[in-house]
Structure formats: structure tokens, C-alpha cells
Scaffold this motif. Sequence first.
Motif, mmCIF file in Angstrom:
data_model
loop_
_atom_site.group_PDB
_atom_site.id
_atom_site.type_symbol
_atom_site.label_atom_id
_atom_site.label_comp_id
_atom_site.label_asym_id
_atom_site.label_seq_id
_atom_site.Cartn_x
_atom_site.Cartn_y
_atom_site.Cartn_z
ATOM 1 N N ILE A 102 29.854 45.171 45.574
ATOM 2 C CA ILE A 102 30.395 44.511 46.727
ATOM 3 C C ILE A 102 29.481 43.820 47.822
ATOM 4 O O ILE A 102 29.579 42.783 48.306
ATOM 5 N N ASN A 103 28.577 44.453 47.854
ATOM 6 C CA ASN A 103 27.108 44.187 48.860
ATOM 7 C C ASN A 103 26.707 42.718 48.359
ATOM 8 O O ASN A 103 26.554 41.771 48.976
ATOM 9 N N GLY A 125 36.157 44.495 48.945
ATOM 10 C CA GLY A 125 36.311 45.843 47.711
ATOM 11 C C GLY A 125 37.827 45.812 47.620
ATOM 12 O O GLY A 125 38.289 46.223 46.336
ATOM 13 N N ILE A 126 38.734 45.533 48.454
ATOM 14 C CA ILE A 126 40.272 45.281 48.161
ATOM 15 C C ILE A 126 40.494 44.308 47.134
ATOM 16 O O ILE A 126 41.322 44.489 46.168
ATOM 17 N N ALA A 127 40.092 43.172 47.503
ATOM 18 C CA ALA A 127 39.999 42.058 46.409
ATOM 19 C C ALA A 127 39.724 42.484 44.891
ATOM 20 O O ALA A 127 40.274 42.235 44.011
ATOM 21 N N ILE A 128 38.299 43.108 44.906
ATOM 22 C CA ILE A 128 38.063 43.660 43.648
ATOM 23 C C ILE A 128 38.808 44.455 42.954
ATOM 24 O O ILE A 128 39.059 44.459 41.733
ATOM 25 N N SER A 129 39.310 45.334 43.742
ATOM 26 C CA SER A 129 40.357 46.392 43.094
ATOM 27 C C SER A 129 41.447 45.870 42.797
ATOM 28 O O SER A 129 42.084 46.123 41.626
ATOM 29 N N ALA A 134 44.596 44.349 37.771
ATOM 30 C CA ALA A 134 45.230 43.198 36.947
ATOM 31 C C ALA A 134 44.805 42.889 35.596
ATOM 32 O O ALA A 134 45.358 42.949 34.742
ATOM 33 N N ILE A 135 43.522 42.671 35.679
ATOM 34 C CA ILE A 135 42.947 42.518 34.103
ATOM 35 C C ILE A 135 42.915 43.612 33.284
ATOM 36 O O ILE A 135 43.317 43.578 32.291
ATOM 37 N N SER A 174 44.417 50.073 44.871
ATOM 38 C CA SER A 174 44.339 48.748 45.667
ATOM 39 C C SER A 174 43.467 48.831 46.788
ATOM 40 O O SER A 174 42.809 47.830 47.066
ATOM 41 N N ALA A 175 43.131 49.969 47.034
ATOM 42 C CA ALA A 175 41.805 50.457 48.052
ATOM 43 C C ALA A 175 40.581 49.889 47.431
ATOM 44 O O ALA A 175 40.494 49.615 46.450
ATOM 45 N N PRO A 176 39.658 49.859 48.149
ATOM 46 C CA PRO A 176 38.115 49.669 47.844
ATOM 47 C C PRO A 176 37.648 50.852 47.339
ATOM 48 O O PRO A 176 36.664 51.283 47.911
ATOM 49 N N CYS A 177 38.186 51.418 46.036
ATOM 50 C CA CYS A 177 37.887 52.561 45.535
ATOM 51 C C CYS A 177 37.346 52.301 44.283
ATOM 52 O O CYS A 177 37.527 51.098 43.910
ATOM 53 N N THR A 178 36.866 53.222 43.335
ATOM 54 C CA THR A 178 36.577 52.783 42.049
ATOM 55 C C THR A 178 37.272 52.943 41.078
ATOM 56 O O THR A 178 37.071 52.466 39.710
ATOM 57 N N GLU A 179 38.578 53.299 41.259
ATOM 58 C CA GLU A 179 39.464 53.805 39.857
ATOM 59 C C GLU A 179 39.789 52.441 39.360
ATOM 60 O O GLU A 179 39.766 52.315 37.993
#
Length: 311
Positions: A102-103, A125-129, A134-135, A174-179
Amino acid sequence: MSWLTRSSFRHPYRSLLSVFILWKASLLLLAILTPGPGYDTSTTLFPWHKNTDETEGIVQSTSRLISTKLTRWDSIYFTEAARRGHLLEQEWAFSYAFSKFINLLACGFTNIGAIPYEFKHSALGIAISHAAHAISVVVLYRLACTLFPGAQGRKLAFIAAYLHIISPAGLFLSAPCTESTYSLLSFTGTLLFAQSFGARGVSISIKDSLLVLAGILYGLSTAVRGNGLLNGIVFFEEACRVLYSLTQGFSFAKFRRLVAVGLGGICTGLGFVLPQYIAYQHFCATHEDPSREWCHRTIPSIYSFVQDHYW
């Protein structure tokens, strides 16, 4: 079920994408419309959670609201570590690799003048999740199709991917977490591992290379979440199988397969070791007489220490 049979199975990717968008939109709408600060009010301590700019546009204000609503609980650790690094021991229970990613993205966007928001780490982080989730749906579909070929296999693959979309994890995906990121890396690694056995028209050397790539993906997933180390079990099983086959007769192809399995296992293990090595260098090696007890252990694991000491 008739709708699934007639439409979804004929166009699985389009159907899965439609379900994904509808589901995510519903969750975001629910989060936005939920009144009050929510179950965790820690986010309200951030200076960016309220709009202080009367000229703020709709995109920025909506992004701020979503970031505030979804940055809760563990997400606070991930985004704060992304913003200013892992400073405290207990923060190492929250993925160094994910926060660092994220950094790096935040720094990249800052350098080109994009996303000039105080809450950009949460937004990214939200966008990454969302992207990873999706992928991972597509990868899971491909994985199930690889393991279960045929029409029935494709139906099973679609159902599995569909259930992954509406997972009980809900907003955690959806949250900026690692799942979400972890599932993407693990599913992709498993897909490559499966393809190393049955990919048609592919040379044996390329199949062995897929094993190493699978190990790299498993290593990244382990760096994101420590329990990814369990993915290494498949390499152990494959190593036992290849070793047994070598007792029936030696061949260079078998030996190369064994080397590829070993490299894949090493890559998986590195995902567990490297973040802890970085932590050791930070807390232990930089001091002549480190006071932290875990620095003096035979296996100085900050993961186990943090779990024992802080939780």
C-alpha cells in the motif's frame, strides 16, 4: 437454478462479474447508509475522517466516507503501518508485506500527483481488496475447471466462484485487510501447482517451472498472512511422491522435478522468514544489548512473541 443453467454457465465470466459488482455495490451502500460511527470508533481519531474543506468534490467526499466506514479494527493497523511504517512490536502481527505494498502504491501516486488525499492509504487498501477479490473469483473458477474438467466441472467451478463472491467474510473482503489479497495469491499458486501436472501441450520443463512459480506465489501469500505457510504441505507431498518414484528408477526429469519442488518449498518458507528477519534487524540487530526477550530466543520469532505477549 434454471437461470444459472441457461445463462450463467454459458457466459461464466460475465455472470460472475455482474454478481460481483451487484454484491459489492450492495455492501458499500449498506456501509455508507449505516448511521453512527459503527462498532469501532477508532477511525474517528484520524484527522481526515471529517471534511474540513467546503470546496471538496463529490468524488473526494464519497471516497472519504467509504474510507472512514471501511477502515475499522485490523484495517487501522494495516493503513497506519502503510503510512508511517511498523514502529511497534504488536504491529508486526499485521502484514508487513501488505502494508508495504500500500505504501509503495501511495508513494507512486503521490509522485505523479494523483490521489492527493490524506486518506489515500485507506482508499488504496480498499481498492486493492476489491481488485484482488474480483481477480481471485476468476482464478478460483479456473482452478476448479482445471481440477474438475467437463460440463459438470464447469458448473461446480461457477458455484464455487459464486460462493466466494458472497463469502460470509462480507466487508472484510472489501476493507483494507489482507483476506482478499491472500486468497488471490493462494488461489493463483494452487492453480499453477495444479497446471504443473496436467497442462496439455506443455513441455515437462515448463511444468516444473510452474512449480517454482507456485512456490513464489505461495511465498507472497505467506508474507501477507502467516498461515499461508500451510500451502507448503502440497510441496512436501509432491517431494515424497517424487522421492518414491526415484527409488523405482533414476531419471534426470525426476531429479529436475524434485529440485523444482524444493525451490517452491523454499520460496514458500521465505515468505514466513523474511518479514521476521526484517523485524529482527529493526528491534534486535541495531542494538548492542537488545532488551526484548524474544531477541535472545533460539528461534527469535516476533510473530510468536507478539501473539503470546500482546494477545
